[in-house]
Design a protein around this motif. Structure first.
Motif, PDB file in Angstrom:
ATOM      1  N   HIS A 141      -3.677  72.105 -70.173  1.00  0.00           N
ATOM      2  CA  HIS A 141      -3.286  70.906 -70.912  1.00  0.00           C
ATOM      3  C   HIS A 141      -4.446  69.921 -70.936  1.00  0.00           C
ATOM      4  CE1 HIS A 141       0.961  71.959 -71.309  1.00  0.00           C
ATOM      5  NE2 HIS A 141       0.849  72.474 -70.109  1.00  0.00           N
ATOM      6  N   MET A 142      -4.703  69.352 -72.108  1.00  0.00           N
ATOM      7  CA  MET A 142      -5.740  68.341 -72.267  1.00  0.00           C
ATOM      8  C   MET A 142      -5.096  66.964 -72.112  1.00  0.00           C
ATOM      9  SD  MET A 142      -8.838  67.386 -72.848  1.00  0.00           S
ATOM     10  CE  MET A 142      -9.652  68.874 -73.431  1.00  0.00           C
ATOM     11  N   VAL A 143      -5.596  66.187 -71.147  1.00  0.00           N
ATOM     12  CA  VAL A 143      -5.004  64.897 -70.787  1.00  0.00           C
ATOM     13  C   VAL A 143      -6.034  63.795 -70.997  1.00  0.00           C
ATOM     14  CG1 VAL A 143      -3.739  63.638 -68.994  1.00  0.00           C
ATOM     15  CG2 VAL A 143      -3.810  66.156 -68.935  1.00  0.00           C
ATOM     16  N   VAL A 144      -5.573  62.606 -71.374  1.00  0.00           N
ATOM     17  CA  VAL A 144      -6.432  61.428 -71.349  1.00  0.00           C
ATOM     18  C   VAL A 144      -5.793  60.375 -70.451  1.00  0.00           C
ATOM     19  CG1 VAL A 144      -7.511  61.771 -73.595  1.00  0.00           C
ATOM     20  CG2 VAL A 144      -5.395  60.457 -73.441  1.00  0.00           C
ATOM     21  N   VAL A 164      -1.212  65.478 -73.412  1.00  0.00           N
ATOM     22  CA  VAL A 164      -0.616  64.706 -72.325  1.00  0.00           C
ATOM     23  C   VAL A 164      -1.383  63.392 -72.176  1.00  0.00           C
ATOM     24  CG1 VAL A 164       0.000  64.648 -69.870  1.00  0.00           C
ATOM     25  CG2 VAL A 164       0.023  66.835 -71.100  1.00  0.00           C
ATOM     26  N   VAL A 165      -0.649  62.322 -71.935  1.00  0.00           N
ATOM     27  CA  VAL A 165      -1.248  61.020 -71.640  1.00  0.00           C
ATOM     28  C   VAL A 165      -0.839  60.617 -70.235  1.00  0.00           C
ATOM     29  CG1 VAL A 165      -1.257  58.554 -72.204  1.00  0.00           C
ATOM     30  CG2 VAL A 165      -1.289  60.259 -74.039  1.00  0.00           C
ATOM     31  N   TYR A 166      -1.831  60.241 -69.417  1.00  0.00           N
ATOM     32  CA  TYR A 166      -1.500  59.630 -68.133  1.00  0.00           C
ATOM     33  C   TYR A 166      -1.548  58.116 -68.300  1.00  0.00           C
ATOM     34  CZ  TYR A 166      -1.122  58.121 -63.412  1.00  0.00           C
ATOM     35  OH  TYR A 166      -0.659  57.497 -62.283  1.00  0.00           O
ATOM     36  N   HIS A 167      -0.444  57.462 -67.976  1.00  0.00           N
ATOM     37  CA  HIS A 167      -0.371  56.015 -68.052  1.00  0.00           C
ATOM     38  C   HIS A 167       0.735  55.565 -67.116  1.00  0.00           C
ATOM     39  CE1 HIS A 167      -1.689  52.392 -70.199  1.00  0.00           C
ATOM     40  NE2 HIS A 167      -0.436  51.954 -70.119  1.00  0.00           N
ATOM     41  N   THR A 187       2.372  50.745 -74.209  1.00  0.00           N
ATOM     42  CA  THR A 187       1.746  52.067 -74.290  1.00  0.00           C
ATOM     43  C   THR A 187       2.727  53.154 -73.908  1.00  0.00           C
ATOM     44  OG1 THR A 187      -0.492  51.253 -73.923  1.00  0.00           O
ATOM     45  CG2 THR A 187      -0.064  53.534 -73.312  1.00  0.00           C
ATOM     46  N   LEU A 188       3.503  52.943 -72.856  1.00  0.00           N
ATOM     47  CA  LEU A 188       4.498  53.942 -72.459  1.00  0.00           C
ATOM     48  C   LEU A 188       5.473  54.209 -73.599  1.00  0.00           C
ATOM     49  CD1 LEU A 188       5.328  52.776 -68.810  1.00  0.00           C
ATOM     50  CD2 LEU A 188       3.884  54.699 -69.508  1.00  0.00           C
ATOM     51  N   ARG A 189       5.878  53.170 -74.294  1.00  0.00           N
ATOM     52  CA  ARG A 189       6.816  53.341 -75.412  1.00  0.00           C
ATOM     53  C   ARG A 189       6.166  54.090 -76.573  1.00  0.00           C
ATOM     54  NH1 ARG A 189       7.924  47.164 -74.636  1.00  0.00           N
ATOM     55  NH2 ARG A 189       9.486  47.188 -72.956  1.00  0.00           N
ATOM     56  N   ALA A 190       4.893  53.802 -76.834  1.00  0.00           N
ATOM     57  CA  ALA A 190       4.195  54.504 -77.914  1.00  0.00           C
ATOM     58  C   ALA A 190       4.114  55.997 -77.625  1.00  0.00           C
ATOM     59  CB  ALA A 190       2.791  53.918 -78.096  1.00  0.00           C
ATOM     60  N   VAL A 191       3.829  56.358 -76.373  1.00  0.00           N
ATOM     61  CA  VAL A 191       3.788  57.779 -76.003  1.00  0.00           C
ATOM     62  C   VAL A 191       5.180  58.390 -76.115  1.00  0.00           C
ATOM     63  CG1 VAL A 191       3.278  59.413 -74.159  1.00  0.00           C
ATOM     64  CG2 VAL A 191       1.782  57.441 -74.514  1.00  0.00           C
ATOM     65  N   ALA A 192       6.196  57.660 -75.679  1.00  0.00           N
ATOM     66  CA  ALA A 192       7.568  58.173 -75.729  1.00  0.00           C
ATOM     67  C   ALA A 192       8.022  58.435 -77.163  1.00  0.00           C
ATOM     68  CB  ALA A 192       8.520  57.197 -75.046  1.00  0.00           C
TER      69      ALA A 192
END
Length: 340
Positions: A141-144, A164-167, A187-192
């Motif tokens: 998995h490629m994560v930022v 995947v986004v780590y935040h 940011t969490l909401r944008a990823v969700a």
């Protein structure tokens, strides 16, 4: 109902797909880490982990791309300009990043994370992610792990091969950091709202954080659909404001890991502990972290793995705890069961 009987009930509920409420989380957090009840909690979380993960241990790898004196001055971070630890900028070239990612995947990493400061540049990061994805084959998995973002940035990440986004909403947000909780939540909401998956640890945890604070951050991770969660202890970096503060005991770190496992149940298969702890792995974690380059928990650029904890040690720790892990020269995910 006594604590032991109650914990067994929680284990059954987790296996049935039921969630823990705030009251239950706070009661678990209030347990003495050295008590028999905490031991019962750890064993229950360990059993649940075997079911939730299919007995798979995994390694999260992170490459710190850049470090520089940072005006944000988070009290736990070595990069804060005010602390004077990072006196000059340092940045990995794309070829170095690709070579490191290739080695990590070769050695069995399940995730390759590109971690940046707030100042790296979003377009540059997406371009580099695409270069890594094109140059390094495998089912990883490629994560930022980068700064704040909105819907447009999330779409660009997906187009660049990131999945995947780590935040995280960090403990002490707005007090120990210059970011407001709402900024982090946006940011969490944008990823969700996107197809990207969220990784969100409860971090950086120290003895100074109340049970109410810990419960709030954990519930925030779950409410925003995190598919990987867990606990990251605050590291006392010499020279930072938190450098002389007491750190979590291994027993308390393991207890928090176990609680995260019970809260995640079958919906959050991967639970991470950082720094790595054998007890926390026995108490529900199935993911440990190997990181290098620019590490905010270290006062100098790490040319090798942080604290010497490399891929071989990570695989050995998970294997000794009874997990099946990817071996070197085996691309992760070939069994079709690479989570998140």
């Amino acid at each position: 109902m006594n604590d032991t009987m109650w914990i067994h009930t929680l284990e059954k509920q987790a296996l049935a797909g039921e969630s823990l409420n705030r009251e239950a989380i706070l009661r678990l957090l209030a347990l003495d880490p050295a008590s028999e009840a905490a031991l019962c909690l750890g064993r229950a979380a360990g059993r649940l982990a075997r079911v939730a993960t299919g007995n798979r241990g995994r390694v999260w790898s992170a490459i710190g791309l850049d470090c520089r004196p940072c005006p944000k001055n988070c009290t736990f971070c070595a990069f804060g300009a005010r602390w004077g630890l990072m006196r000059e900028e340092r940045e990995l070239a794309p070829a170095e990043v690709i070579d490191t990612a290739r080695r990590l995947v070769h050695d069995g990493a399940d995730w390759v994370t590109l971690r940046t400061t707030e100042f790296y540049g979003f377009e540059r990061l997406c371009r580099l992610a695409r270069q890594v994805r094109d140059a390094v084959p495998g089912a990883y998995h490629m994560v930022v792990n980068t700064g704040q973002m909105g819907d447009a940035e999330v779409r660009a990440m997906q187009a660049a091969g990131i999945d995947v986004v780590y935040h995280s909403l960090r403990l002490g947000e707005g007090a120990c950091t210059c970011f407001t909780p709402e900024e982090r939540l946006e940011t969490l909401r944008a990823v969700a709202r996107s197809p990207l998956r969220l990784a969100h640890l409860v971090e950086p945890v120290g003895p100074e954080h109340s049970n109410e604070e810990i419960a709030h951050v954990l519930m925030t991770a779950l409410e925003n659909g995190a598919v990987l969660s867990g606990v990251m202890a605050r590291v006392a970096v010499p020279g930072t404001p938190d450098g002389r503060r007491e750190v979590l005991s291994e027993r308390r770190l393991a207890q928090l890991t176990a609680i995260t496992r019970l809260c995640g149940g079958l919906r959050v298969p991967d639970i991470c502990v950082h720094p790595a702890s054998r007890l926390a792995v026995e108490w529900g974690a199935n993911v440990v972290v190997v990181e290098g380059g620019a590490v905010p928990r270290h006062e100098a650029f790490c040319g090798e793995a942080w604290r010497g904890f490399d891929m071989a040690q990570a695989r050995a720790l998970l294997r000794e705890a009874g997990y099946a892990v990817n071996t070197a020269e085996a691309a992760p995910g070939r069994d079709g069961n690479c989570a998140p």
